[in-house]
Structure formats: C-alpha cells, structure tokens
Design an enzyme around this catalytic site. Structure first.
Site: not given
Length: 555
Positions: A60, A93-94, A393
């Site tokens: 994550d 987020t990545t 998530d």
C-alpha cells in the site's frame, strides 16, 4: 569595485535557480521509483523494519511512504501527497505519486530549455481541466443497490492488494459494513463515516474465512462480577452511562475530623446510601445491562448482581458511542437524568464469549444498527495488519461509490483516453504552452506503462498497440489486464475505478507538481529563535593538549 554585501549569515545555505528545480525533480522521481513496483495486481511487496524492530510487509503506497524517513523537502511533499490521497478517498495512493513524479520528469526537459516554470504550470492546469472534462465524459453511473456490480467494483479496486487471493471475502465485508453505517442525509446524499462507526477488531487465530461483519459491537471486556452476573441475555435493555458509579472521592487530600466514634459509621453509611440512591435510580428502568465509561464500586456491583443486572465498566468512549448507535440507546451523564427513551432496546443478543485467552463482549443482532464491527481472524499479526489495511481501502472505495456512484475504466484505460484526448487538443493550444501541455498528455501514460512493466510484458509493443487503439478513439475502455498483461476491454473484465478516486488522483498529482516546479530558492540551516535571556552557548573546543592527554597504560 564594491565589496560584496553579505545578507545571509554564513551558517545558512542557499540554493537558487534551476539547480533547485532539478534537485526537487530528482527527489520526487526517487520517491516515485521506490513505490513504482507496487502498482497493479502483479505488484511486489515491500518489507520495512521500523525503529522498534517491528516489521511491516505491504504494497500500500501510503503505508510504505509513511514509514520512510526522508531528508529532502521535496520528497517530504511527495509523501504528504499520498497521505492526502489516503485521507480524502482512501485509494490510489500509489498512482498519485507515480503520476506526480512523471509530471515533474517531463517538465525537466523544458526547464533545461529555459522555459519559465509558470508557463509550464499554466499548461499543466489547463491539461488538468481538460482531463477532468474527459473523465466526466467517459464516466458511467452505477446503481448502488445492485450488489453484484458493487462487488465487482470493490474487487477490482483491491485486486492489486495482497488479499485478492481470498476472492470476494474482503470486498463482501467492506460493502456490508459500509451499507450498515450509511446515513441518508436527504436529497440523495449519503454520509458514511468509516472511522467513527466501523471498528475493525483483529484476533489472531482461526482462518481468514471466519472473518465477518457483526450487526452490532464487540469489545475486549468482561462483566464486572463474572460469577454473579449473566453472560448471555436475549433482547437486553441497555443503559449507557458516562459517569462513575462510586462515591465521589475528595479532591487531593481531604481531611475529615471525626470527634465521636459513631461518626465513622455515619460517614460510611452516607457513602453507602449515596451509591444505593444511584443504583435505585438506574434499576427503576429495569435494565438488563449497564455499561459505564468510568469506575463502578463493589457496592454498586453488589446491588446490580442482586437485581440480576449485568454491568461492564471502564469502556472506551468510542466503543460506548458505537453501542449507542447500534442499539438505539443514549449515553447519559447523570443517573438522575435517565428517561425511558434513553434505554437501548434494539440489540438482539448480549453475550460474553471467550476467544483464545481473552473474554470478548458481543452486543449483536441489532435491528437497524448504525454502527458495526468487522471481526478479522487470521494466522498471524502481520497478516491481519495487512488485511486490515486492505479492508480500509476497500471500505473507502465502497464509501466513495455510495457518495458518488460513477465509474471510470481501470487498468490504465482512463489515463490512456485522457492522454489521447489531450494530444488531440494540444494542436489547438496557442503559443509556447503547447509543448508542456503535450508533455502532460504523455505523462498520463506512466500509469499504464508501469502496469505493463509490473506484468513483465513487452512494454514498448503493448504501449504502442494501446496508443494506436486510443488514438482513433474507438473504445475508451481498452486497457491492460494487470494479471496477464493482455490488452482487453475493461468493461468485460469488470476492471473499474471509482470516479472520484481518479479525479482526486489527477488533481493532487498535478497541483503538487506545479507547486514543486514553482520553488526557485531553498534556504536551509535556519535556526530556531533562542529564548530571551539565554546567552549564546559557548562550544568547547578541544585543544591538542587535551586530545593527547590520555595516560599511556603500562604494558
């Protein structure tokens, strides 16, 4: 010749001009490269050791960057991006870091050509507006009540995560939990508060398949007097208190002078009567279960067990609020303010069970609960932590869909469509801004390119084929299947993304890139102001004599 004027102190370091921008771009690219391999279903995991010797194994983006200790200010800004993204929408987020890194990377060529940073930023802002317009165009609406499509959506969003190997399990838990705590605000708006009303309880042991969503609350407590109080009550009447059920202690060191011996008895009796009064007020409402956030004295415990009432003390405030939400009780601050309407009757079963070595209280099977607990079981602590991160998530994705039920294609298809549209539009952009605008269009391709890299397919061929398919604008849903690396239609594969996750990703990434580009001066080494009166500290300089002053030890 004028003598040079010193404005800044010697201790300050100042870098300015394009040197700063190059340094910032390098730092941002370094951060993006750290987590580039964690994008997509074929992603690698990162193992991080923290200072305490604990281990975090995750893919994550936010969890990885949160653990990193970074020195460069631009890299810190990049890490803040993924945190913002996580707080806002909980997913992507990545992607946001990779996109921002790529935006800065393509800007580097223009800075070398002496483009002014504001020109690049203007072009980027224009590109962002157009990109969001394209998103609106290709987004399709979804029915929130259609469980199958919701499941497909949440599954495709957490398909990149570790728990995707357990099938629908996590997606099911997430959808169920978010549907329970959703509150209608009217006018078609729904509010889902994940942090407050969904509690994730991790208990090592058992199998992952034993995880479930409880229609109610569980917490790690036992009744006050286990032998005397009931541990299982069907349809309990619950009273929640926020006050201690014990005699008020005096404020620090209260002295009482007793002149006669009988006064001691009187004083004790007064304490007992006070507590008895409290208990009588509570027992008037015939509760089966009394829960307080504060202490509960032995005497009160005795009165309750005599009346057949179970009691639990010292519960966390958050847990108390969740119980109130799930069984319809109101948390009361003083026993004399109790009313019939404050008693919670919505719970189906109150039960204390032993799991492993510890006792857990379950208040479950509530009618129409507005809070719930997700019970996670698994082999080890590390596994459970990762499952919990994935669940967070998944719940965020489910919440986003409930709030804004629109979808865009996943698998890099959205980015490719946006990129193709921007390339077409760039011909109509006038002046010098055209080039950075085109570069922004190319930067969007970094997401599908990274997906292809992580699958291990031939990147150049795949990207060329995709660009060809999107270039003539035949089907905006063509993208990369992250598992096989094949070029497929995302609609058939049910690989989707939530609209507001994508929109937020684009906004955050481009705005951050613009901000970093507009920095042209870094002044470091600024000391904190000293408190007045504290003189300058003398640093003791070791002289040669001291350094060699060690006595030679005779052999």
């Amino acid at each position: 010749m004028h003598s040079p004027v010193l404005v800044l102190k010697d201790s300050l370091k100042r870098e300015s001009g394009s040197k700063v921008q190059h340094a910032n771009i390098q730092a941002a690219k370094a951060v993006a490269d750290i987590i580039r391999t964690t994008l997509g279903p074929r992603s690698m995991l990162k193992m991080l050791l923290d200072a305490g010797g604990g281990i975090v194994v995750t893919n994550d983006g936010n969890s990885i960057l949160r653990e990193l200790d970074v020195a460069h200010p631009a890299a810190k800004t990049m890490i803040d991006l993924s945190r913002t993204q996580d707080e806002e929408v909980g997913d992507g987020t990545t992607s946001v870091i990779i996109l921002a890194g790529e935006m800065l990377h393509v800007a580097e060529a223009f800075i070398n050509k002496r483009f002014h940073p504001t020109v690049i930023c203007r072009a980027y802002s224009k590109a962002l507006e157009d990109a969001l317009a394209v998103l609106d165009k290709i987004a399709m609406s979804i029915d929130v009540n259609d469980r199958a499509s919701m499941l497909g959506l949440v599954k495709s969003c957490i398909g990149t995560k570790f728990t995707s190997q357990f099938g629908d399990l996590i997606a099911d838990l997430a959808i169920e939990a978010t549907t329970i705590v959703g509150v209608d605000l009217g006018q078609g708006y729904r509010e889902v508060d994940i942090k407050k009303y969904i509690k994730v309880e991790k208990i090592p042991g058992g199998q992952l398949e034993d995880s479930k969503v409880l229609k109610g609350v569980m917490f790690n407590k036992d009744v006050v007097a286990p032998g005397k109080m009931r541990r299982k009550i069907i349809n309990p009447r619950i009273i929640l208190l926020d006050c201690p059920l014990e005699y008020k202690k005096g404020e620090n060191q209260t002295n009482a002078e007793l002149l006669k011996e009988e006064d001691w008895g009187v004083m004790l009796r007064m304490e007992e009567e006070y507590i008895e009064g409290l208990c009588v007020q509570i027992l008037k409402f015939k509760p089966d279960l009394v829960i307080t956030e504060k202490g509960l004295s032995d005497l009160a415990c005795h009165y309750f067990s005599k009346a057949g009432v179970s009691a639990i003390r010292r519960l966390r405030k958050t847990d108390n609020n969740r119980i109130a939400k799930s069984c319809g009780a109101t948390v009361v601050n003083r026993p004399d303010e109790l009313q019939e309407s404050d008693v919670g009757t919505g719970a189906g079963i109150f039960e204390v069970k032993k799991i492993g070595d510890e006792f857990f209280t379950f208040i479950v099977e509530c009618q129409d609960p507005k809070a719930c607990t997700v019970l996670l079981r698994g082999a080890s602590k590390d596994l459970l932590n990762e499952v919990e991160r994935n669940l967070q998530d998944a719940m965020s994705v489910a919440r986003n869909i409930i709030k804004n039920p629109k979808l865009v294609p996943g698998g890099g298809a959205t980015e490719l469509t946006v990129s193709a549209m921007l390339k077409q539009k760039s011909s109509s952009v006038e002046g010098i801004e055209k080039w950075p605008y085109e570069a922004a269009a190319i930067a969007f391709e970094s997401i599908p390119r990274t997906l292809a890299q992580n699958c291990g397919v031939n990147v150049i061929r795949t990207m060329t084929a995709l660009q060809g398919k999107h270039g003539n604008g035949e089907n905006p849903w063509i993208g990369i299947d992250g598992n096989t690396g094949a070029i497929t239609d995302m609609k058939e594969r049910k690989i989707w993304d939530a609209y507001n996750v994508k929109a937020q990703t684009f906004k955050t990434a481009i705005e951050a890139a613009c901000m970093l580009l507009r920095i042209d001066d870094i002044v470091s080494g600024i000391k904190k102001k000293q408190a007045p009166g504290a003189g300058p500290q003398q640093t003791k300089i070791e002289e040669e004599g001291d350094a060699d002053g060690e006595r030679i030890i005779p052999e």
